[in-house]
Design a protein around this motif. Structure first.
Motif, short mmCIF file in Angstrom:
data_model
loop_
_atom_site.label_atom_id
_atom_site.label_comp_id
_atom_site.label_asym_id
_atom_site.label_seq_id
_atom_site.Cartn_x
_atom_site.Cartn_y
_atom_site.Cartn_z
N ASN A 177 0.83 -1.21 0.00
CA ASN A 177 0.00 0.00 0.00
C ASN A 177 0.86 1.26 0.00
OD1 ASN A 177 -2.44 -1.38 0.02
ND2 ASN A 177 -2.63 -1.32 2.25
N ILE A 178 1.93 1.22 0.75
CA ILE A 178 2.84 2.38 0.82
C ILE A 178 3.45 2.65 -0.54
CG2 ILE A 178 5.05 3.15 1.80
CD1 ILE A 178 4.10 1.70 4.43
N ILE A 179 3.94 1.61 -1.20
CA ILE A 179 4.54 1.77 -2.53
C ILE A 179 3.49 2.24 -3.53
CG2 ILE A 179 5.69 0.59 -4.43
CD1 ILE A 179 7.47 1.04 -1.92
N ARG A 180 2.31 1.65 -3.49
CA ARG A 180 1.24 2.05 -4.42
C ARG A 180 0.84 3.51 -4.21
NH1 ARG A 180 -1.03 -1.96 -7.42
NH2 ARG A 180 -0.56 -4.09 -6.78
N ALA A 181 0.82 3.96 -2.95
CA ALA A 181 0.51 5.37 -2.68
C ALA A 181 1.58 6.27 -3.32
CB ALA A 181 0.44 5.62 -1.17
N GLY A 182 2.84 5.87 -3.22
CA GLY A 182 3.91 6.65 -3.85
C GLY A 182 3.75 6.72 -5.36
N MET A 183 3.25 5.64 -5.93
CA MET A 183 3.08 5.60 -7.38
C MET A 183 1.88 6.42 -7.86
SD MET A 183 4.10 1.63 -8.02
CE MET A 183 3.99 1.75 -9.80
N ARG A 184 1.09 6.97 -6.94
CA ARG A 184 -0.03 7.83 -7.29
C ARG A 184 0.35 9.31 -7.22
NH1 ARG A 184 -3.36 6.11 -10.43
NH2 ARG A 184 -4.81 7.66 -9.69
N ALA A 185 1.63 9.60 -7.04
CA ALA A 185 2.08 10.99 -6.98
C ALA A 185 1.76 11.71 -8.29
CB ALA A 185 3.59 11.04 -6.73
N PRO A 186 1.53 13.03 -8.23
CA PRO A 186 1.32 13.79 -9.46
C PRO A 186 2.47 13.53 -10.42
CG PRO A 186 0.95 15.17 -7.54
CD PRO A 186 1.52 13.87 -7.04
N ALA A 195 2.93 11.32 -17.43
CA ALA A 195 2.84 9.90 -17.07
C ALA A 195 4.19 9.20 -17.18
CB ALA A 195 1.78 9.20 -17.92
N LEU A 196 5.23 9.88 -16.70
CA LEU A 196 6.60 9.34 -16.80
C LEU A 196 6.92 8.33 -15.70
CD1 LEU A 196 8.54 12.65 -17.55
CD2 LEU A 196 7.84 10.88 -19.17
N GLN A 197 6.19 8.38 -14.61
CA GLN A 197 6.51 7.57 -13.44
C GLN A 197 7.99 7.72 -13.09
OE1 GLN A 197 4.95 3.69 -14.64
NE2 GLN A 197 3.03 4.19 -13.60
N PRO A 198 8.40 8.96 -12.78
CA PRO A 198 9.83 9.23 -12.57
C PRO A 198 10.32 8.91 -11.16
CG PRO A 198 8.61 11.25 -12.35
CD PRO A 198 7.61 10.17 -12.70
N TRP A 199 10.02 7.70 -10.69
CA TRP A 199 10.47 7.32 -9.37
C TRP A 199 10.94 5.88 -9.40
CZ3 TRP A 199 5.32 6.23 -10.34
CH2 TRP A 199 4.45 7.31 -10.47
N ARG A 200 11.89 5.62 -8.53
CA ARG A 200 12.32 4.25 -8.26
C ARG A 200 12.45 4.15 -6.75
NH1 ARG A 200 10.93 4.38 -12.68
NH2 ARG A 200 11.82 3.45 -14.52
N ALA A 242 8.87 12.90 -7.64
CA ALA A 242 9.44 11.89 -6.75
C ALA A 242 9.32 12.33 -5.29
CB ALA A 242 10.90 11.61 -7.11
N GLY A 243 9.48 13.63 -5.02
CA GLY A 243 9.27 14.15 -3.68
C GLY A 243 7.84 13.95 -3.21
N CYS A 244 6.90 14.17 -4.12
CA CYS A 244 5.48 13.92 -3.79
C CYS A 244 5.26 12.44 -3.46
CB CYS A 244 4.58 14.35 -4.95
SG CYS A 244 4.47 16.12 -5.17
N ALA A 245 5.98 11.57 -4.14
CA ALA A 245 5.87 10.14 -3.85
C ALA A 245 6.30 9.84 -2.42
CB ALA A 245 6.70 9.33 -4.85
N VAL A 246 7.38 10.49 -1.96
CA VAL A 246 7.82 10.29 -0.57
C VAL A 246 6.72 10.71 0.39
CG1 VAL A 246 9.54 10.88 1.18
CG2 VAL A 246 10.25 10.66 -1.19
N GLN A 247 6.16 11.88 0.17
CA GLN A 247 5.10 12.38 1.06
C GLN A 247 3.91 11.42 1.07
OE1 GLN A 247 4.95 14.67 3.26
NE2 GLN A 247 2.81 15.11 3.57
N ALA A 248 3.49 10.96 -0.10
CA ALA A 248 2.36 10.04 -0.17
C ALA A 248 2.67 8.74 0.57
CB ALA A 248 2.01 9.76 -1.63
N MET A 249 3.89 8.25 0.45
CA MET A 249 4.25 7.02 1.13
C MET A 249 4.26 7.20 2.64
SD MET A 249 6.94 5.09 -1.41
CE MET A 249 8.28 6.15 -1.07
N GLN A 250 4.75 8.33 3.10
CA GLN A 250 4.76 8.57 4.54
C GLN A 250 3.32 8.66 5.06
OE1 GLN A 250 6.96 11.97 5.98
NE2 GLN A 250 6.95 11.18 8.07
N MET A 251 2.45 9.30 4.31
CA MET A 251 1.04 9.40 4.73
C MET A 251 0.37 8.02 4.74
SD MET A 251 0.86 12.53 5.49
CE MET A 251 -0.84 13.01 5.61
N ALA A 252 0.69 7.19 3.75
CA ALA A 252 0.12 5.84 3.70
C ALA A 252 0.61 5.01 4.89
CB ALA A 252 0.48 5.16 2.39
#
Length: 183
Positions: free
Chosen positions: A28-37, A41-46, A111-121
């Motif tokens: 769930n945490i990873i999936r939340a990160g993948m929903r970042a703005p 649609a580059l999905q610029p995160w690893r 990618a920064g938004c992904a971190v925030q989303a993961m922490q919230m999840a």
């Protein structure tokens, strides 16, 4: 905890213990990160998950990097111990595409938004964490250890686990006026 309560009361937890999120909670945490703005649609995160023996490997990388940077003994010890602050660390890398009209900075922010989303999840599931960067994110030897290409950026290390100390979740009113400007 409802979404607005979660957003208004989030606090980082710097002292984290077992258990760490695993299984569906971690998914769930990873999936939340993948929903970042994500412009284009580059999905610029690893996401690099560090747990168990991986924390010792990260400790070794940071210790070598601190020594190469000619830090004093205290700095080297701090670098060596940092991976053991939490049972799980997710290194978030802005995996940037140079062949797109989307600017580099937007990909890093995503990618920064992904971190925030993961922490919230994590928080929504009863865990907590703290987002850390430090000098390590820009060091060539650390970037190399994580397989970063020239255009990539380590945006942070998300330390996750169960809070060792209870933090207040009560809403603390904040004067928002200094942060707002009307146009």
């Amino acid at each position: 905890m409802d979404a607005l309560e979660l957003l208004l009361n989030r606090r980082s937890a710097s002292r984290l213990a077992e258990p760490a999120p695993t299984g569906i909670a971690l998914e769930n945490i990873i999936r939340a990160g993948m929903r970042a703005p994500d412009h284009g649609a580059l999905q610029p995160w690893r996401f690099v998950i560090i747990e168990g023996e991986g924390r010792q490997r990260l400790s070794d990388v940071l210790a070598r990097s601190a020594a190469a940077a000619e830090m004093d003994a205290k700095g080297i010890d701090k670098a060596t111990q940092s991976p053991f602050r939490a049972p799980l660390i997710i290194t978030v890398i802005a995996f940037c595409d140079t062949q797109t009209k989307v600017p580099h900075w937007e990909q890093v922010v995503s990618a920064g938004c992904a971190v925030q989303a993961m922490q919230m999840a994590a928080l929504a599931q009863g865990f907590n964490g703290i987002w850390r960067t430090g000098p390590w994110v820009a060091r060539g030897d650390v970037r190399e250890a994580f397989g970063c290409r020239e255009q990539d950026e380590i945006v942070g290390f998300l330390y996750l686990g169960t809070p060792s100390l209870k933090s207040s979740t009560a809403f603390i009113p904040v004067n928002i006026e200094p942060f707002i400007r009307h146009f």
